[in-house]
Design a protein around this motif. Sequence first.
Motif, mmCIF file in Angstrom:
data_model
loop_
_atom_site.group_PDB
_atom_site.id
_atom_site.type_symbol
_atom_site.label_atom_id
_atom_site.label_comp_id
_atom_site.label_asym_id
_atom_site.label_seq_id
_atom_site.Cartn_x
_atom_site.Cartn_y
_atom_site.Cartn_z
ATOM 1 N N HIS A 16 4.825 -55.315 -24.619
ATOM 2 C CA HIS A 16 5.630 -54.199 -24.114
ATOM 3 C C HIS A 16 5.533 -54.075 -22.599
ATOM 4 O O HIS A 16 6.523 -53.825 -21.925
ATOM 5 N N LEU A 17 4.318 -54.272 -22.077
ATOM 6 C CA LEU A 17 4.158 -54.201 -20.613
ATOM 7 C C LEU A 17 5.008 -55.253 -19.922
ATOM 8 O O LEU A 17 5.580 -55.009 -18.864
ATOM 9 N N GLN A 18 5.068 -56.426 -20.531
ATOM 10 C CA GLN A 18 5.820 -57.519 -19.911
ATOM 11 C C GLN A 18 7.317 -57.257 -19.864
ATOM 12 O O GLN A 18 8.024 -57.888 -19.090
ATOM 13 N N GLN A 19 7.788 -56.376 -20.751
ATOM 14 C CA GLN A 19 9.216 -56.061 -20.721
ATOM 15 C C GLN A 19 9.575 -55.401 -19.387
ATOM 16 O O GLN A 19 10.663 -55.566 -18.885
ATOM 17 N N GLU A 20 8.609 -54.640 -18.873
ATOM 18 C CA GLU A 20 8.833 -53.933 -17.613
ATOM 19 C C GLU A 20 8.609 -54.877 -16.448
ATOM 20 O O GLU A 20 9.525 -55.337 -15.819
ATOM 21 N N GLU A 21 7.369 -55.140 -16.226
ATOM 22 C CA GLU A 21 6.975 -56.056 -15.164
ATOM 23 C C GLU A 21 6.777 -57.403 -15.832
ATOM 24 O O GLU A 21 6.253 -57.479 -16.926
ATOM 25 N N ASP A 22 7.113 -58.443 -15.147
ATOM 26 C CA ASP A 22 6.998 -59.761 -15.759
ATOM 27 C C ASP A 22 5.556 -60.091 -16.131
ATOM 28 O O ASP A 22 5.287 -60.741 -17.113
ATOM 29 N N THR A 23 4.636 -59.624 -15.302
ATOM 30 C CA THR A 23 3.236 -59.925 -15.590
ATOM 31 C C THR A 23 2.418 -58.645 -15.716
ATOM 32 O O THR A 23 2.605 -57.694 -14.949
ATOM 33 N N ALA A 24 1.559 -58.600 -16.699
ATOM 34 C CA ALA A 24 0.799 -57.388 -16.992
ATOM 35 C C ALA A 24 -0.532 -57.395 -16.251
ATOM 36 O O ALA A 24 -1.065 -58.455 -15.917
ATOM 37 N N THR A 25 -1.062 -56.202 -15.991
ATOM 38 C CA THR A 25 -2.316 -56.098 -15.236
ATOM 39 C C THR A 25 -3.405 -55.440 -16.084
ATOM 40 O O THR A 25 -3.119 -54.727 -17.050
ATOM 41 N N THR A 26 -4.626 -55.680 -15.657
ATOM 42 C CA THR A 26 -5.788 -55.117 -16.343
ATOM 43 C C THR A 26 -5.727 -53.593 -16.405
ATOM 44 O O THR A 26 -5.864 -53.005 -17.485
ATOM 45 N N ASN A 27 -5.512 -52.978 -15.269
ATOM 46 C CA ASN A 27 -5.454 -51.516 -15.261
ATOM 47 C C ASN A 27 -4.282 -50.971 -16.067
ATOM 48 O O ASN A 27 -4.427 -49.954 -16.742
ATOM 49 N N GLY A 28 -3.159 -51.646 -15.986
ATOM 50 C CA GLY A 28 -1.982 -51.212 -16.739
ATOM 51 C C GLY A 28 -2.273 -51.212 -18.227
ATOM 52 O O GLY A 28 -1.997 -50.245 -18.943
ATOM 53 N N LEU A 29 -2.865 -52.281 -18.685
ATOM 54 C CA LEU A 29 -3.189 -52.402 -20.102
ATOM 55 C C LEU A 29 -4.254 -51.374 -20.499
ATOM 56 O O LEU A 29 -4.179 -50.772 -21.571
ATOM 57 N N ALA A 30 -5.230 -51.176 -19.593
ATOM 58 C CA ALA A 30 -6.279 -50.188 -19.867
ATOM 59 C C ALA A 30 -5.670 -48.805 -20.069
ATOM 60 O O ALA A 30 -6.071 -48.065 -20.972
ATOM 61 N N ALA A 31 -4.675 -48.484 -19.250
ATOM 62 C CA ALA A 31 -4.025 -47.175 -19.370
ATOM 63 C C ALA A 31 -3.316 -47.050 -20.715
ATOM 64 O O ALA A 31 -3.480 -46.056 -21.419
ATOM 65 N N VAL A 32 -2.565 -48.067 -21.076
ATOM 66 C CA VAL A 32 -1.810 -48.030 -22.334
ATOM 67 C C VAL A 32 -2.740 -47.928 -23.540
ATOM 68 O O VAL A 32 -2.495 -47.165 -24.469
ATOM 69 N N LEU A 33 -3.799 -48.724 -23.525
ATOM 70 C CA LEU A 33 -4.693 -48.774 -24.688
ATOM 71 C C LEU A 33 -5.794 -47.712 -24.630
ATOM 72 O O LEU A 33 -6.630 -47.643 -25.521
ATOM 73 N N LYS A 34 -5.798 -46.913 -23.573
ATOM 74 C CA LYS A 34 -6.862 -45.919 -23.388
ATOM 75 C C LYS A 34 -8.239 -46.564 -23.546
ATOM 76 O O LYS A 34 -9.075 -46.106 -24.336
ATOM 77 N N ALA A 35 -8.430 -47.630 -22.811
ATOM 78 C CA ALA A 35 -9.731 -48.299 -22.812
ATOM 79 C C ALA A 35 -10.117 -48.543 -21.360
ATOM 80 O O ALA A 35 -9.304 -48.362 -20.449
ATOM 81 N N ARG A 36 -11.364 -48.950 -21.145
ATOM 82 C CA ARG A 36 -11.807 -49.203 -19.790
ATOM 83 C C ARG A 36 -11.427 -50.607 -19.348
ATOM 84 O O ARG A 36 -11.418 -51.532 -20.175
ATOM 85 N N PRO A 37 -11.128 -50.766 -18.063
ATOM 86 C CA PRO A 37 -10.728 -52.086 -17.556
ATOM 87 C C PRO A 37 -11.685 -53.198 -17.978
ATOM 88 O O PRO A 37 -11.248 -54.311 -18.291
ATOM 89 N N ALA A 38 -12.981 -52.913 -17.993
ATOM 90 C CA ALA A 38 -13.943 -53.957 -18.366
ATOM 91 C C ALA A 38 -13.693 -54.468 -19.785
ATOM 92 O O ALA A 38 -13.824 -55.664 -20.059
#
Lengths: 220, 220
Positions: A16-38
């Motif tokens: 889903h993130l890739q639909q927006e931006e071509d490449t997904a980021t650690t922080n972006g994914l962390a926000a979506v999944l409500k998890a920590r970047p690590a």
Amino acid sequence: MNFSTSEENYIKAIFHLQQEEDTATTNGLAAVLKARPASITDMLKKLKSKKLVHYQPYRGFRLTSEGKKVALSIIRRHRLWEYFLSEKLKFAWDEVHDVAEDLEHVSSKKLIDKLDEFLGYPRFDPHGDPIPDSQGRIEKHQQVSLSEIPLNKTAIVCHVGDQTSALLELMKHKNIGIGTKLEVKKRFAFDQSIEVKIRQQIPFNISELLAKKIFVKYGV
Amino acid sequence: MNFSTSEENYIKAIFHLQQEEDTATTNGLAAVLKARPASITDMLKKLKSKKLVHYQPYRGFRLTSEGKKVALSIIRRHRLWEYFLSEKLKFAWDEVHDVAEDLEHVSSKKLIDKLDEFLGYPRFDPHGDPIPDSQGRIEKHQQVSLSEIPLNKTAIVCHVGDQTSALLELMKHKNIGIGTKLEVKKRFAFDQSIEVKIRQQIPFNISELLAKKIFVKYGV
DNA sequence: TTATTAATTTAGGTTTGTCTAAATATATTT
DNA sequence: AAATATATTTAGACAAACCTAAATTAATAA
């Protein structure tokens, strides 16, 4: 060939993130999944070792074509269940998502293909999102009025309902035109008005009347 | 109020074991769950701390009434999904169990109650097992011929189809009488004969003709 | 009743998926 | 280009649910 619930949630979120931006980021994914970047980094290493993502440390990541296939099959399950819940069990539009979120992880292919058949091979889920077929083929976009799109999906304005100057004046004032990327953040039951967000700006409200005149296309 | 998939599997297995013997054992549960006895002990401590089982080290265990309530709700989910798979999705009798095993862990009460309604409040699943209602009430037994009961369920002979001496002679020879506890271990497609096991003995075959004359009741 | 066997539990590990805190790499400002 | 800020990764822990091997308790047989 079989993935944990957690892996599946990552794959789906990256898709889903890739639909927006071509490449997904650690922080972006962390926000979506409500998890920590690590935690994201940990899982990304695993998904990389399974060849589901292209991933270079510090450089973001993208699903491989295998990863996309997996994502589409998860999305297929999710949307078929949403359709089932809404159409057969008479759940309300906004209640289906959470339950489908659990059901989607039951991964029997036979179950899903039989469910698809039982439902009559629906092409769109109750939110209007297209349902991938059993080969993972999906209708890329659909064009609907702004009043009908799901929340928090990036949509692109592609058509305007009429050309009256009153409408165009208002759109100009709101800074919305053909090609504008936007997201519906909230719907207000009271007057059917909706809150939209464009670019980096603070979200603002638009009336139902206006929303019905703005047509957008949006991805899965 | 909400349990992990693993906890649910333990609770359900203990419930079924208790139908046979009043109190379940570590090794018995280990066999059913295909886990090592040490793992069973670990989980039992946890279930005890959650007040779902009565458990004294070395003394076996039984579900508390709270534990039974939970078990019945899991069994309800399982059997409703089995019914759905068989009745709506046209799965074969013997394909439904494994898929239902996954679906049963989706624990939305609303989902299950709406599914129940959609299915028309069925009373028995495709194996003939009774489906608990939303209050956890369940019809304790049902009486059917031996040719119809599910595999590996302990059943008790309670009635004989007729009183001909030919039938009784055969039953006597096979050591089956009213009150005999038995289990069907296998069905043979070739001649519809079935393999049954009584007491500690080695399983043996009986003909379809005989099976149809023997009526049993069995628990959930 | 003691010896042997079987069942169960304890002790200590492993894997998966998460976390915090610290370190490091990249991006942005000045 | 250096300084600062932000993003990402590494290191080290933790809980859940499992495991093996050893110890302990209970059951059975001599």
